[in-house]
Design a protein around this motif. Structure first.
Motif, PDB file in Angstrom:
ATOM      1  N   PHE A  31       0.863  -1.193   0.120  1.00 21.38           N
ATOM      2  CA  PHE A  31       0.134  -0.161   0.025  1.00 21.38           C
ATOM      3  C   PHE A  31       0.855   1.211  -0.107  1.00 21.38           C
ATOM      4  O   PHE A  31       1.511   1.589   1.135  1.00 21.38           O
ATOM      5  CB  PHE A  31      -0.916  -0.011   1.242  1.00 21.38           C
ATOM      6  N   HIS A  32       1.110   1.888  -1.297  1.00 23.36           N
ATOM      7  CA  HIS A  32       1.878   2.889  -1.356  1.00 23.36           C
ATOM      8  C   HIS A  32       1.226   4.288  -1.285  1.00 23.36           C
ATOM      9  O   HIS A  32       2.072   5.299  -1.333  1.00 23.36           O
ATOM     10  CB  HIS A  32       2.766   2.634  -2.533  1.00 23.36           C
TER      11      HIS A  32
ATOM     12  N   CYS B 111      -2.772  -0.054  -3.921  1.00 23.61           N
ATOM     13  CA  CYS B 111      -1.970  -1.291  -3.498  1.00 23.61           C
ATOM     14  C   CYS B 111      -1.359  -1.746  -4.928  1.00 23.61           C
ATOM     15  O   CYS B 111      -2.184  -2.245  -5.795  1.00 23.61           O
ATOM     16  CB  CYS B 111      -2.844  -2.273  -2.918  1.00 23.61           C
ATOM     17  N   LEU B 112      -0.080  -1.996  -4.795  1.00 28.35           N
ATOM     18  CA  LEU B 112       0.873  -2.767  -5.885  1.00 28.35           C
ATOM     19  C   LEU B 112       0.953  -3.858  -5.327  1.00 28.35           C
ATOM     20  O   LEU B 112       1.392  -4.403  -4.129  1.00 28.35           O
ATOM     21  CB  LEU B 112       2.144  -2.211  -5.762  1.00 28.35           C
TER      22      LEU B 112
ATOM     23  N   TYR C 202      -3.988  -1.760  -7.967  1.00 27.39           N
ATOM     24  CA  TYR C 202      -5.557  -1.548  -7.452  1.00 27.39           C
ATOM     25  C   TYR C 202      -5.823  -0.501  -6.529  1.00 27.39           C
ATOM     26  O   TYR C 202      -4.883  -0.178  -5.809  1.00 27.39           O
ATOM     27  CB  TYR C 202      -6.102  -2.870  -6.920  1.00 27.39           C
ATOM     28  N   GLU C 203      -6.897   0.211  -6.878  1.00 28.50           N
ATOM     29  CA  GLU C 203      -7.328   1.174  -5.913  1.00 28.50           C
ATOM     30  C   GLU C 203      -8.466   0.392  -5.051  1.00 28.50           C
ATOM     31  O   GLU C 203      -9.456  -0.198  -5.636  1.00 28.50           O
ATOM     32  CB  GLU C 203      -7.971   1.963  -6.765  1.00 28.50           C
ATOM     33  N   ILE C 204      -8.287   0.756  -3.822  1.00 27.85           N
ATOM     34  CA  ILE C 204      -9.155   0.032  -2.733  1.00 27.85           C
ATOM     35  C   ILE C 204      -9.876   1.201  -2.112  1.00 27.85           C
ATOM     36  O   ILE C 204      -9.296   1.986  -1.460  1.00 27.85           O
ATOM     37  CB  ILE C 204      -8.665  -0.844  -1.682  1.00 27.85           C
ATOM     38  N   SER C 205     -11.160   1.348  -2.393  1.00 26.50           N
ATOM     39  CA  SER C 205     -12.122   2.246  -1.794  1.00 26.50           C
ATOM     40  C   SER C 205     -13.103   1.763  -1.045  1.00 26.50           C
ATOM     41  O   SER C 205     -13.782   0.618  -1.471  1.00 26.50           O
ATOM     42  CB  SER C 205     -12.612   3.221  -3.095  1.00 26.50           C
TER      43      SER C 205
END
Length: 180
Positions: free
Chosen positions: A57-58, A81-82, A157-160
């Motif tokens: 998570f960057h 998140c990579l 990915y984007e985590i929302s």
């Protein structure tokens, strides 16, 4: 002194556990899913014969929603998140192909179920996972921060939406009006 877990860290750990359970179903091989930087995962498993899947998570950004949120109300973040596989050779299948198999598995899991409920400490969080392309400049910039770690195929990915839960809950809107 150990830091107390935050809702953000718990959601990240919950996502790690979710991927771990999906990838390591009873009929599949063992993959270790970790929360770390790619450099840490690469150096920790150097010469290993285990498959590892790294969640890094960057970046975190404001959700851009809820403009009328009061101080003390739960805030929301978008996390990026990579996901990087560090596979090993197994049954005459090289690590490169196993990397691609892990990437395919993660893509399948999130494609089949991009919106789900993650239960953390008896609190349900509704999350959406969105695949994002990573441009060459962004890719180069991100991997250049990983020291001597060589580039690995990865997914972004984007985590929302991830919660930012205040220690003191907000004062109700009705009581705010009464004070004015």
């Amino acid at each position: 002194m150990a830091l107390a877990p935050s809702p953000i860290s718990q959601v990240c750990k919950g996502l790690r556990a979710y991927l771990d359970s999906e990838i390591n179903a009873p009929d599949r091989s063992k993959v270790t899913v970790v929360l770390a930087t790619p450099a840490e995962t690469a150096s920790a498993g150097a010469g290993d014969s285990d498959h590892r899947l790294n969640l890094f998570f960057h970046r975190f950004e404001p959700a851009g929603l809820f403009p009328d949120t009061l101080p003390g109300a739960t805030g929301w973040l978008r996390a990026f998140c990579l996901i990087t596989p560090f596979a090993a050779e197994e049954d005459a299948i090289g690590p490169g192909e196993n990397d691609l198999r892990l990437i395919g598995e993660v893509s399948r899991i999130f494609h089949e179920r991009p919106v789900f409920i993650l239960n953390v400490d008896d609190v349900e969080y509704h999350l959406q996972v969105v695949f994002l392309p990573l441009g060459l400049d962004q890719l180069n910039q991100l991997w250049s921060t990983q020291g001597d770690t060589i580039y690995r195929p990865s997914l972004l990915y984007e985590i929302s939406l991830m919660p930012v839960v205040p220690v003191q809950p907000e004062i109700g809107r009705a009581s705010c009006r009464e004070r004015v």
